[in-house]
Design a protein around this motif. Structure first.
Motif, short mmCIF file in Angstrom:
data_model
loop_
_atom_site.label_atom_id
_atom_site.label_comp_id
_atom_site.label_asym_id
_atom_site.label_seq_id
_atom_site.Cartn_x
_atom_site.Cartn_y
_atom_site.Cartn_z
N ALA A 67 0.89 -1.26 -0.06
CA ALA A 67 -0.09 0.07 0.00
C ALA A 67 1.01 1.25 0.04
CB ALA A 67 -0.96 -0.14 1.25
N CYS A 68 1.88 1.13 0.67
CA CYS A 68 2.96 2.45 0.71
C CYS A 68 3.48 2.57 -0.68
CB CYS A 68 4.11 2.18 1.50
SG CYS A 68 3.74 2.43 3.35
N LEU A 69 3.63 1.58 -1.39
CA LEU A 69 4.36 1.61 -2.75
C LEU A 69 3.40 2.17 -3.70
CD1 LEU A 69 6.16 -1.72 -3.21
CD2 LEU A 69 7.29 0.42 -3.24
N LEU A 70 1.98 2.05 -3.39
CA LEU A 70 0.92 2.51 -4.23
C LEU A 70 0.32 3.92 -3.79
CD1 LEU A 70 -1.04 -0.82 -4.46
CD2 LEU A 70 -0.30 0.71 -6.34
N ARG A 71 1.17 4.45 -2.60
CA ARG A 71 0.77 5.62 -1.97
C ARG A 71 -0.94 5.77 -1.57
NH1 ARG A 71 5.12 6.46 -4.68
NH2 ARG A 71 6.64 7.84 -4.21
N ASP A 72 -1.26 4.35 -1.07
CA ASP A 72 -2.36 4.40 -0.73
C ASP A 72 -2.38 4.46 1.02
OD1 ASP A 72 -5.18 3.86 0.30
OD2 ASP A 72 -5.24 1.83 -1.12
N TRP A 73 -2.28 5.47 1.47
CA TRP A 73 -1.87 5.66 2.95
C TRP A 73 -3.04 5.22 3.99
CZ3 TRP A 73 2.79 6.23 1.96
CH2 TRP A 73 3.30 6.94 1.27
N PRO A 74 -4.28 5.55 3.52
CA PRO A 74 -5.25 4.90 4.38
C PRO A 74 -5.18 3.33 4.63
CG PRO A 74 -6.39 6.66 3.24
CD PRO A 74 -5.03 6.18 2.51
N ALA A 75 -4.80 2.56 3.46
CA ALA A 75 -4.76 1.17 3.35
C ALA A 75 -3.38 0.94 4.31
CB ALA A 75 -4.84 0.77 2.13
N ALA A 76 -2.66 1.51 4.01
CA ALA A 76 -1.16 1.29 4.68
C ALA A 76 -1.44 1.51 6.08
CB ALA A 76 -0.15 2.30 4.19
N ALA A 77 -2.12 2.46 6.53
CA ALA A 77 -2.27 2.65 7.98
C ALA A 77 -2.91 1.42 8.53
CB ALA A 77 -2.82 3.86 8.22
#
Length: 201
Positions: free
Chosen positions: A149-159
């Motif tokens: 998710a971080c690689l995709l810059r999907d921060w809500p999912a990463a968190a």
């Protein structure tokens, strides 16, 4: 053979038991050179002892004797992936293992890792999500989805993935730092970083 199984079951306790298992599997192969499972099991033991080349040879022989031996396809694929970094050869072996072991997630998650290493991040996330759905209590799967998710810059999912991984395994200290970084990367929020560093001192 029963003696090898005894030693194999004690592998985590004593390296000498790995040697005992290795000797027992070798004896079984001498007695029956067509014993495919003994080659596979000896390969597992050799890999645990650090003999990657010997393990690979045993997996190859096991598959020659029994081409549909699912565990040997998986082990073969993992050798290509982990040791040779040969993704082109790893993938067909892992895909065969996934087909033959539909309830096992290791082949699927490793295929997802290959996608990620190739920069195919959405395909990687799909595979990781499938593996997690079938084995939802593995914190490493949540952790790896956090990284994707971080690689995709999907921060809500990463968190969210980091939070779930930490709920399952609070001892994952490096992930606490990674989780703190998400707020900073998302919107410049330093509060979690300050909290993380204050708890370290």
């Amino acid at each position: 053979p029963a003696r090898a199984a005894y030693h194999q079951g004690r592998i985590n306790a004593d390296r000498g038991d790995m040697r005992g298992a290795l000797d027992s599997y070798t004896a079984a192969i001498r007695a029956n050179p067509s014993y495919d499972q003994a080659y596979y099991s000896r390969g597992v033991t050799r890999y645990a002892l650090g003999d990657a080349d010997g393990a690979f040879d045993d997996y190859t022989t096991a598959l020659r004797l029994k081409p549909d031996l699912a565990e040997a396809h998986l082990a073969h694929g993992l050798c290509f992936y982990r040791i040779d970094r040969d993704f082109a050869q790893a993938l067909p072996e892992l895909e065969t293992a996934q087909r033959l072991l539909p309830n096992d997630t290791e082949a699927e998650i490793t295929i997802a890792f290959i996608h990620r290493r190739r920069g195919e991040w959405r395909a990687a996330r799909t595979g990781q999500e499938h593996a997690l759905a079938r084995d939802p209590l593995v914190p490493e799967y949540e952790h790896e989805l956090h990284a994707t998710a971080c690689l995709l810059r999907d921060w809500p999912a990463a968190a969210a993935h980091a939070d779930r991984a930490l709920a399952l395994a609070p001892q994952m200290e490096p992930l606490k730092g990674e989780r703190a970084l998400v707020g900073f990367w998302q919107n410049g929020d330093l509060s979690l970083m300050r909290k993380f560093f204050s708890e370290m001192t």
